[in-house]
Write an enzyme that holds these catalytic residues in place. Structure first.
Site, mmCIF file in Angstrom:
data_model
loop_
_atom_site.group_PDB
_atom_site.id
_atom_site.type_symbol
_atom_site.label_atom_id
_atom_site.label_comp_id
_atom_site.label_asym_id
_atom_site.label_seq_id
_atom_site.Cartn_x
_atom_site.Cartn_y
_atom_site.Cartn_z
ATOM 1 N N ASP A 267 49.395 44.040 39.903
ATOM 2 C CA ASP A 267 48.649 42.836 39.539
ATOM 3 C C ASP A 267 48.634 41.871 40.722
ATOM 4 O O ASP A 267 49.695 41.449 41.212
ATOM 5 C CB ASP A 267 49.322 42.189 38.318
ATOM 6 N N ASP A 285 38.421 40.370 45.803
ATOM 7 C CA ASP A 285 37.306 41.278 45.523
ATOM 8 C C ASP A 285 37.535 41.882 44.144
ATOM 9 O O ASP A 285 37.900 43.051 43.993
ATOM 10 C CB ASP A 285 37.251 42.355 46.614
ATOM 11 N N PRO A 292 40.357 42.109 33.265
ATOM 12 C CA PRO A 292 41.787 41.878 33.593
ATOM 13 C C PRO A 292 41.964 40.930 34.784
ATOM 14 O O PRO A 292 43.055 40.464 35.073
ATOM 15 C CB PRO A 292 42.283 43.284 33.953
HETATM 16 N N1 SAM Z 1 32.626 44.227 44.098
HETATM 17 C C1 SAM Z 1 33.024 44.221 42.716
HETATM 18 C C2 SAM Z 1 32.527 42.992 42.027
HETATM 19 O O1 SAM Z 1 32.034 42.091 42.676
HETATM 20 O O2 SAM Z 1 32.582 42.972 40.784
HETATM 21 C C3 SAM Z 1 34.501 44.347 42.630
HETATM 22 C C4 SAM Z 1 34.894 45.723 43.010
HETATM 23 S S1 SAM Z 1 36.543 46.176 42.879
HETATM 24 C C5 SAM Z 1 36.338 47.787 42.296
HETATM 25 C C6 SAM Z 1 37.177 45.252 41.518
HETATM 26 C C7 SAM Z 1 38.641 45.608 41.334
HETATM 27 O O3 SAM Z 1 39.384 44.516 40.810
HETATM 28 C C8 SAM Z 1 38.903 46.770 40.362
HETATM 29 O O4 SAM Z 1 39.288 47.916 41.071
HETATM 30 C C9 SAM Z 1 40.003 46.262 39.450
HETATM 31 O O5 SAM Z 1 40.979 47.246 39.164
HETATM 32 C C10 SAM Z 1 40.554 45.111 40.273
HETATM 33 N N2 SAM Z 1 41.336 44.137 39.496
HETATM 34 C C11 SAM Z 1 41.022 43.566 38.311
HETATM 35 N N3 SAM Z 1 42.010 42.733 37.923
HETATM 36 C C12 SAM Z 1 42.985 42.783 38.897
HETATM 37 C C13 SAM Z 1 44.255 42.170 39.066
HETATM 38 N N4 SAM Z 1 44.744 41.322 38.153
HETATM 39 N N5 SAM Z 1 44.967 42.461 40.180
HETATM 40 C C14 SAM Z 1 44.471 43.325 41.111
HETATM 41 N N6 SAM Z 1 43.284 43.946 41.005
HETATM 42 C C15 SAM Z 1 42.546 43.678 39.895
#
Ligand code: SAM
Length: 423
Positions: A267, A285, A292
């Site tokens: 996280d 990003d 989440p």
């Molecule tokens: N470019 C995309 C957008 O603008 O929506 C984002 C791409 S990237 C795949 C988004 C990532 O955020 C996902 O892989 C997800 O697992 C991650 N994510 C979501 N909540 C998170 C958290 N609390 N900590 C770390 N990563 C997180």
């Protein structure tokens, strides 16, 4: 084959509710409306479902029509009804009859709300577009979509539903919980925009943190800056990282395995609260706030990110679509303004996100729009960055030139703070 398919979902109906559980009355209503519309009944089938938790069961029925069909399902427990009228227009145009039939039934049930859909079916010239049309909401009233030829992968991870799809325009595309994330042929819009304006505006970025970004696209852009010694990437979902390593090389070019990179699964909020290290750049990003990632769009988290920034550092994040989500953009920039000296909002149209998309570089020192075109050019040259598809020395300034409707969402820059900026 060509025809018209009408659906209507009816909510909180207020007509004669006894009809919801009375198969013969429901059948009589459907027959009457069908005959009034001029369509031809050639068969029918009705079923009443058994009692459920002491409540009478609903009714499902179909009228087979010479022109195709009418289907109806009732939900007495919620006062809901779903309707489905499909007519083929092979021997003549039956569209107005279909419209009259579904309108007559909607009126009979007097719903508080109706959700309607109209589908054109079986185009006479053959498939209008290959594959499945997948829609995504921009807000409660607007959707956009793409057609995908095939689904490569569909997996429920510990945190979200992960899909990989293939489209003629986009190439391999990742969706998380039904939201488009990144796509081989289009990813440069977002990944270049979320990385280079801040990275170029920093005179010597060496150590960076990416939170989210498990597809490796932003990471790949960051590694193009030869000043970067180390990047730590923290993504919640190991499956996103694994799938991106295996399938999305065209986006990340192996960045997730670059020796300058540490990839952690966890996280991002937890990581920022516990890490001692300081970073010249922090890139959020993340998926959108209603995922989440929600807790990572709060003032508290912005303060926590600021505490891991090295002196002169900057953070970047995306804010959503200013036309479709104005309140989100307004509230986020207001929250950021309470934490950082400079909130440099910018934006660009991102095809995959179906709209002009807002982002911001926030810092107590860095203001990207203060960097002259020739300085951007010089820094791109010094860092040997010449293989970009979107960002360049002129685009840098253009990104921060905001349309008025977007500018109006930003906190008022008071005269004194503007004078300070110009000084
Ligand atoms: N470019 C995309 C957008 O603008 O929506 C984002 C791409 S990237 C795949 C988004 C990532 O955020 C996902 O892989 C997800 O697992 C991650 N994510 C979501 N909540 C998170 C958290 N609390 N900590 C770390 N990563 C997180």
């Amino acid at each position: 084959m060509q025809g018209l398919h009408l659906t209507a979902d009816l909510y909180q109906c207020s007509g004669d509710l006894s009809i919801f559980v009375n198969e013969s009355a429901l059948a009589a209503l459907c027959r009457k409306q069908t005959e009034l519309s001029g369509l031809t009944i050639v068969g029918e089938k009705w079923v009443t479902f058994p009692e459920y938790q002491g409540e009478p069961g609903g009714v499902t029925g179909t009228l087979l029509l010479a022109e195709s069909h009418l289907a109806i399902h009732t939900w007495p427990e919620t006062g809901g009804v779903t309707l489905d009228v499909y007519v083929c227009n092979f021997s003549g145009n039956n569209s107005s009859k279909a419209q009259q039939l579904i309108d007559g039934l909607v009126d009979a049930f007097q719903p508080a709300h109706v959700q309607r859909n109209n589908l054109l079916r079986g185009d006479k010239e053959g498939p209008v577009g290959s594959g499945e049309l997948l829609l995504e909401s921009l807000n409660d009233h607007a959707v956009y979509g793409f057609r995908f030829n095939r689904r490569i992968l569909s997996r429920q991870t510990k945190y979200q539903h992960l899909e990989l799809l293939e489209s003629p325009d986009l190439g391999l595309t990742m969706r998380l919980d039904g939201c488009l994330m990144t796509a081989e042929k289009e990813e440069f819009f977002y990944h270049e925009a979320i990385v280079h304006p801040a990275a170029i505006s920093h005179p010597n970025p060496r150590n960076a943190l990416i939170i989210g970004g498990g597809d490796g696209g932003a990471l790949e852009e960051l590694l193009k800056h030869n000043t970067i010694d180390r990047v730590t990437l923290v993504d919640l979902d190991a499956d996103v990282i694994d799938v991106s390593r295996e399938y999305l090389q065209a986006i990340n070019h192996g960045s997730l395995d670059n020796p300058r990179v540490s990839v952690l699964v966890g996280d991002g909020a937890e990581f920022v609260r516990t890490i001692e290290e300081k970073f010249d750049l922090v890139i959020l990003d993340l998926t959108d706030p209603e995922t989440p990632a929600g807790p990572l769009y709060t003032t508290q988290f912005f303060h926590e990110c600021k505490s891991v920034l090295a002196p002169g550092g900057a953070m970047v994040l995306h804010l959503g679509a200013p036309f479709h989500e104005p309140e989100q953009v307004r509230s986020m920039t207001a929250a950021l303004t309470g934490v950082f000296e400079h909130v440099s909002a910018y934006g660009l149209h991102i095809p995959l996100y179906g709209s002009y998309w807002a982002l911001a570089v926030v810092s107590d020192v860095i203001q990207p729009s203060a960097l002259a075109t020739e300085d951007v050019q010089q820094r791109l040259a010094d860092r040997h960055i010449d293989n970009l598809q979107y960002y360049n020395d002129e685009v840098h300034g253009a990104l921060f030139a905001l349309p008025n409707y977007y500018r109006k969402l930003l906190p008022e820059v008071t005269e004194s703070s503007r004078v300070a900026e110009l000084a």
